[in-house]
Design a protein around this motif. Structure first.
Motif, PDB file in Angstrom:
ATOM      1  N   LEU A  55      43.287  48.822  42.155  1.00  0.00           N
ATOM      2  CA  LEU A  55      44.785  48.403  42.002  1.00  0.00           C
ATOM      3  C   LEU A  55      45.286  47.563  43.113  1.00  0.00           C
ATOM      4  N   VAL A  56      45.113  47.888  44.411  1.00  0.00           N
ATOM      5  CA  VAL A  56      45.186  47.166  45.542  1.00  0.00           C
ATOM      6  C   VAL A  56      44.686  46.091  45.605  1.00  0.00           C
ATOM      7  N   ILE A  57      43.463  45.722  45.147  1.00  0.00           N
ATOM      8  CA  ILE A  57      42.518  44.470  45.188  1.00  0.00           C
ATOM      9  C   ILE A  57      43.313  43.559  44.252  1.00  0.00           C
ATOM     10  N   ILE A  58      43.470  44.279  42.746  1.00  0.00           N
ATOM     11  CA  ILE A  58      44.035  43.131  41.970  1.00  0.00           C
ATOM     12  C   ILE A  58      45.201  42.659  42.331  1.00  0.00           C
ATOM     13  N   LYS A  59      46.336  43.641  42.969  1.00  0.00           N
ATOM     14  CA  LYS A  59      47.588  43.112  43.458  1.00  0.00           C
ATOM     15  C   LYS A  59      47.391  41.858  44.597  1.00  0.00           C
ATOM     16  N   ILE A  60      46.229  42.026  45.407  1.00  0.00           N
ATOM     17  CA  ILE A  60      46.247  40.925  46.383  1.00  0.00           C
ATOM     18  C   ILE A  60      45.743  39.834  45.690  1.00  0.00           C
TER      19      ILE A  60
END
Length: 73
Positions: A55-60
């Motif tokens: 999820l962090v990767i997708i948000k970034i």
């Protein structure tokens, strides 16, 4: 070109997270102990952690550009 690089980086990072998640689960379940409850909790912890990283990767990677205002007629 920028969008192609973003998609490529997101794909590589997501595949890496999936591979390392599977390795972690296999490492947890390969222990010769018969404690199923601890293995189950450890597996759930690894899955939650890998989902959080994804999820962090997708948000970034997600594009946060401003959208043009809509015109009313």
């Amino acid at each position: 070109m920028y969008d192609a690089v973003k998609k490529w980086v997101a794909t590589v990072l997501t595949i890496s997270v999936i591979v390392f998640t599977l390795l972690a689960i296999l490492a947890i379940w390969d222990v010769f102990d018969d404690d199923v409850a601890w293995k189950s909790l450890s597996t759930l912890g690894v899955l939650v952690f890998s989902c959080a990283i994804t999820l962090v990767i997708i948000k970034i990677i997600e594009d946060k550009g401003q959208k043009p205002p809509t015109q009313l007629q």
